[in-house]
Design a protein around this motif. Sequence first.
Motif, short mmCIF file in Angstrom:
data_model
loop_
_atom_site.label_atom_id
_atom_site.label_comp_id
_atom_site.label_asym_id
_atom_site.label_seq_id
_atom_site.Cartn_x
_atom_site.Cartn_y
_atom_site.Cartn_z
N GLN A 74 74.40 33.20 -38.70
CA GLN A 74 72.97 33.36 -38.93
C GLN A 74 72.25 32.10 -38.46
OE1 GLN A 74 71.39 36.24 -41.52
NE2 GLN A 74 72.43 36.79 -39.64
N LYS A 75 72.56 31.67 -37.24
CA LYS A 75 72.05 30.41 -36.70
C LYS A 75 71.07 30.69 -35.57
CE LYS A 75 76.58 28.40 -37.72
NZ LYS A 75 77.78 27.74 -37.16
N PRO A 76 70.09 29.82 -35.37
CA PRO A 76 69.12 30.03 -34.30
C PRO A 76 69.74 29.97 -32.91
CG PRO A 76 68.84 27.85 -35.28
CD PRO A 76 69.84 28.58 -36.11
N CYS A 77 69.25 30.85 -32.04
CA CYS A 77 69.65 30.88 -30.63
C CYS A 77 68.38 30.67 -29.81
CB CYS A 77 70.28 32.22 -30.28
SG CYS A 77 71.83 32.55 -31.15
N ALA A 78 68.37 29.61 -29.00
CA ALA A 78 67.15 29.22 -28.31
C ALA A 78 67.37 29.02 -26.82
CB ALA A 78 66.61 27.93 -28.93
N ILE A 79 66.30 29.20 -26.07
CA ILE A 79 66.30 28.98 -24.63
C ILE A 79 65.28 27.89 -24.33
CG2 ILE A 79 65.69 29.97 -22.41
CD1 ILE A 79 66.81 32.64 -23.42
N PHE A 80 65.75 26.80 -23.70
CA PHE A 80 64.87 25.72 -23.26
C PHE A 80 64.47 26.08 -21.83
CE2 PHE A 80 64.60 20.80 -22.63
CZ PHE A 80 63.21 20.88 -22.63
N ASN A 81 63.28 26.64 -21.70
CA ASN A 81 62.82 27.22 -20.43
C ASN A 81 62.16 26.18 -19.52
OD1 ASN A 81 62.47 29.28 -18.60
ND2 ASN A 81 60.51 29.93 -19.47
N ILE A 82 62.96 25.25 -19.04
CA ILE A 82 62.48 24.16 -18.19
C ILE A 82 61.99 24.72 -16.86
CG2 ILE A 82 63.13 22.02 -17.00
CD1 ILE A 82 65.42 21.77 -19.15
N GLU A 83 60.74 24.40 -16.53
CA GLU A 83 60.13 24.82 -15.26
C GLU A 83 60.26 26.33 -15.02
OE1 GLU A 83 58.54 22.78 -12.56
OE2 GLU A 83 58.27 21.67 -14.44
N GLY A 84 60.27 27.12 -16.09
CA GLY A 84 60.34 28.57 -15.95
C GLY A 84 61.68 29.09 -15.47
N TYR A 85 62.74 28.25 -15.58
CA TYR A 85 64.06 28.64 -15.08
C TYR A 85 64.51 30.00 -15.64
CZ TYR A 85 69.03 28.61 -14.00
OH TYR A 85 70.27 28.95 -13.53
N PHE A 86 64.22 30.26 -16.90
CA PHE A 86 64.70 31.48 -17.55
C PHE A 86 63.67 32.60 -17.59
CE2 PHE A 86 67.64 28.34 -19.58
CZ PHE A 86 68.84 28.95 -19.24
N ASP A 87 62.58 32.50 -16.84
CA ASP A 87 61.53 33.52 -16.90
C ASP A 87 62.07 34.93 -16.66
OD1 ASP A 87 59.59 31.64 -17.49
OD2 ASP A 87 58.65 31.68 -15.49
N LEU A 88 62.92 35.09 -15.66
CA LEU A 88 63.45 36.43 -15.36
C LEU A 88 64.35 36.93 -16.49
CD1 LEU A 88 64.28 36.01 -11.56
CD2 LEU A 88 62.37 37.28 -12.57
N LEU A 89 65.12 36.05 -17.08
CA LEU A 89 65.98 36.44 -18.20
C LEU A 89 65.14 36.84 -19.41
CD1 LEU A 89 68.84 36.73 -19.40
CD2 LEU A 89 68.68 34.33 -20.09
N ILE A 90 64.09 36.10 -19.68
CA ILE A 90 63.20 36.42 -20.81
C ILE A 90 62.55 37.78 -20.57
CG2 ILE A 90 61.11 35.71 -22.03
CD1 ILE A 90 62.09 32.75 -21.23
N SER A 91 62.13 38.05 -19.33
CA SER A 91 61.58 39.37 -18.98
C SER A 91 62.62 40.46 -19.19
CB SER A 91 61.11 39.40 -17.53
OG SER A 91 60.01 38.56 -17.35
N PHE A 92 63.88 40.13 -18.90
CA PHE A 92 64.94 41.12 -19.08
C PHE A 92 65.18 41.40 -20.57
CE2 PHE A 92 69.35 42.75 -19.03
CZ PHE A 92 69.10 43.89 -18.28
N PHE A 93 65.08 40.39 -21.41
CA PHE A 93 65.16 40.62 -22.85
C PHE A 93 64.06 41.58 -23.28
CE2 PHE A 93 67.91 36.83 -23.37
CZ PHE A 93 68.78 37.29 -24.34
N ASP A 94 62.84 41.39 -22.75
CA ASP A 94 61.73 42.30 -23.07
C ASP A 94 62.05 43.72 -22.59
OD1 ASP A 94 60.31 40.18 -24.17
OD2 ASP A 94 59.22 39.77 -22.31
N HIS A 95 62.63 43.82 -21.40
CA HIS A 95 63.01 45.12 -20.84
C HIS A 95 64.08 45.80 -21.72
CE1 HIS A 95 63.78 48.18 -17.83
NE2 HIS A 95 65.07 47.84 -17.80
N MET A 96 65.07 45.02 -22.19
CA MET A 96 66.10 45.58 -23.07
C MET A 96 65.46 46.16 -24.33
SD MET A 96 69.45 43.09 -22.95
CE MET A 96 68.69 41.48 -22.75
#
Length: 191
Positions: free
Chosen positions: A127-149
Amino acid sequence: MKSIAVFCGSSIGASDAYREGAIRLGKELAKRHITLVYGGASVGIMATVANTVLQEGGKVIGVIPTLLEEREIAHQQLSELIVVNTMHERKSKMMELADGFIALPGGPGTLEEFFEVFTWNQIGLHQKPCAIFNIEGYFDLLISFFDHMQQEQFLKAQYREALIVDEDAAALLDKCESFVPTAIKTYELSK
């Protein structure tokens, strides 16, 4: 929070922003007296965040499998280096040692490690936090994919909302420290 596991690349990446972001996170971890748990390498973004925490007087625990001990060049100046036999043992040990998890820029290995702990959170293994450090938008596509899921009903809204994302190291850690676990619904196997 006493410790955070960081998943990130054994390469430095194409942009100086990734290295600079790792430095900002390392400084923030040391300032807050949060132990860094990471893959134990002395190369890439992995080394950058570890070296920064050490230079700032913080504690760093590396966990590296024998398979990668020479390939990733195990960091010998850590507070503690744990050598394990397999990648599975590495992830299990990191999960055991950490109070939360952060993904920084990296490749498939970074994503595989992050997805495993994110999944473990969903099914109640932690039950621990899972975080993405989105430096310079590196993970933008992955974050969009989470929204798509979520939109396609393969990820429940409560789990999408539990995913912590930020571009600022201090704000990211603030969110991790104030994380409230998602209630896990348990089902009866027999009625």
